[in-house]
Design a protein around this motif. Structure first.
Motif, PDB file in Angstrom:
ATOM      1  N   SER A 146       0.790  -1.239   0.000  1.00  0.00           N
ATOM      2  CA  SER A 146       0.000   0.000   0.000  1.00  0.00           C
ATOM      3  C   SER A 146       0.820   1.286   0.000  1.00  0.00           C
ATOM      4  O   SER A 146       0.333   2.328  -0.428  1.00  0.00           O
ATOM      5  CB  SER A 146      -0.906   0.019   1.233  1.00  0.00           C
ATOM      6  N   GLY A 147       2.040   1.243   0.530  1.00  0.00           N
ATOM      7  CA  GLY A 147       2.860   2.446   0.635  1.00  0.00           C
ATOM      8  C   GLY A 147       2.392   3.395   1.719  1.00  0.00           C
ATOM      9  O   GLY A 147       2.751   4.579   1.712  1.00  0.00           O
ATOM     10  N   ASP A 148       1.609   2.908   2.670  1.00  0.00           N
ATOM     11  CA  ASP A 148       1.053   3.764   3.721  1.00  0.00           C
ATOM     12  C   ASP A 148       2.115   4.374   4.635  1.00  0.00           C
ATOM     13  O   ASP A 148       1.980   5.508   5.079  1.00  0.00           O
ATOM     14  CB  ASP A 148       0.059   2.988   4.589  1.00  0.00           C
ATOM     15  N   ILE A 149       3.166   3.619   4.940  1.00  0.00           N
ATOM     16  CA  ILE A 149       4.173   4.116   5.880  1.00  0.00           C
ATOM     17  C   ILE A 149       5.269   4.837   5.104  1.00  0.00           C
ATOM     18  O   ILE A 149       5.961   4.253   4.284  1.00  0.00           O
ATOM     19  CB  ILE A 149       4.755   2.981   6.738  1.00  0.00           C
ATOM     20  N   GLN A 150       5.400   6.119   5.389  1.00  0.00           N
ATOM     21  CA  GLN A 150       6.395   6.949   4.724  1.00  0.00           C
ATOM     22  C   GLN A 150       7.376   7.560   5.718  1.00  0.00           C
ATOM     23  O   GLN A 150       8.309   8.246   5.329  1.00  0.00           O
ATOM     24  CB  GLN A 150       5.700   8.072   3.942  1.00  0.00           C
ATOM     25  N   TYR A 151       7.162   7.309   7.004  1.00  0.00           N
ATOM     26  CA  TYR A 151       7.971   7.947   8.035  1.00  0.00           C
ATOM     27  C   TYR A 151       8.086   7.002   9.234  1.00  0.00           C
ATOM     28  O   TYR A 151       7.091   6.454   9.689  1.00  0.00           O
ATOM     29  CB  TYR A 151       7.310   9.264   8.474  1.00  0.00           C
ATOM     30  N   THR A 152       9.298   6.809   9.716  1.00  0.00           N
ATOM     31  CA  THR A 152       9.511   6.093  10.975  1.00  0.00           C
ATOM     32  C   THR A 152      10.032   7.150  11.942  1.00  0.00           C
ATOM     33  O   THR A 152       9.269   7.946  12.429  1.00  0.00           O
ATOM     34  CB  THR A 152      10.491   4.913  10.787  1.00  0.00           C
TER      35      THR A 152
END
Length: 170
Positions: free
Chosen positions: A55-61
């Motif tokens: 999905s590409g939902d996580i763009q930042y940790t």
């Protein structure tokens, strides 16, 4: 490992990649057939991998990460956090906050391969630690962060070479 490129550095690092060790903040796209070996330092790293392949939902940790990654989904390995703790406790004796990705890959290789050759570890002729592909304006900074104990890791690799467990090429 991590963001290390091979293109343009084949004479020094070779031209074949079988396993590529990374965590989300160091992720790069991989060629077909290469094993992505995820080194999860936090639970979000596992969520990122699923997201980056779908999905590409996580763009930042704790910093911006690749939204999507190209990798062969049938060639993904995840290092068990217990193995990371084992390396930190037994191999680095808790020097540094955690072992470097390079040392993690080395210990993985010692446990899974019949022969291990080590290239590219250690300091340059001026005693500075840095990645071979980077222009680094503060190569001594690696010592100052305390994240990895570079000197301890170097001595460990030299000891493994003396014991005949690895072939170490400086």
């Amino acid at each position: 490992m991590n963001k290390a490129p091979t293109a343009g550095f084949e004479e020094d690092v070779g031209a074949k990649t079988t396993h590529h060790f990374m965590y989300p903040e160091s992720a790069i796209n991989l060629n077909p057939g290469v094993h992505l070996v995820l080194v999860p330092f936090k639970p979000l790293d596992l969520e990122w991998l699923t997201s980056a392949l779908s999905s590409g939902d996580i763009q930042y940790t704790y910093e911006r990460v690749k939204q999507f990654i190209k990798a062969d989904k049938d060639k993904i390995l995840i290092v068990n956090p217990t193995f990371l703790k084992y390396i930190h406790d037994k191999w680095t004796k808790k020097h540094g906050k955690y072992p470097s990705t390079g040392l993690i890959a080395l210990i993985f290789a010692i446990h899974t391969c019949t022969q291990v050759s080590v290239f590219g570890f250690g300091a340059d002729s001026n005693g500075n630690w840095h990645h071979f592909w980077e222009e680094n304006d503060n190569p001594g900074g690696f010592h100052k962060t305390g994240v990895h104990d570079a000197v301890f890791e170097q001595r460990l690799i030299e000891r493994l070479a003396t014991e005949g467990k690895v072939a170490f090429y400086k």
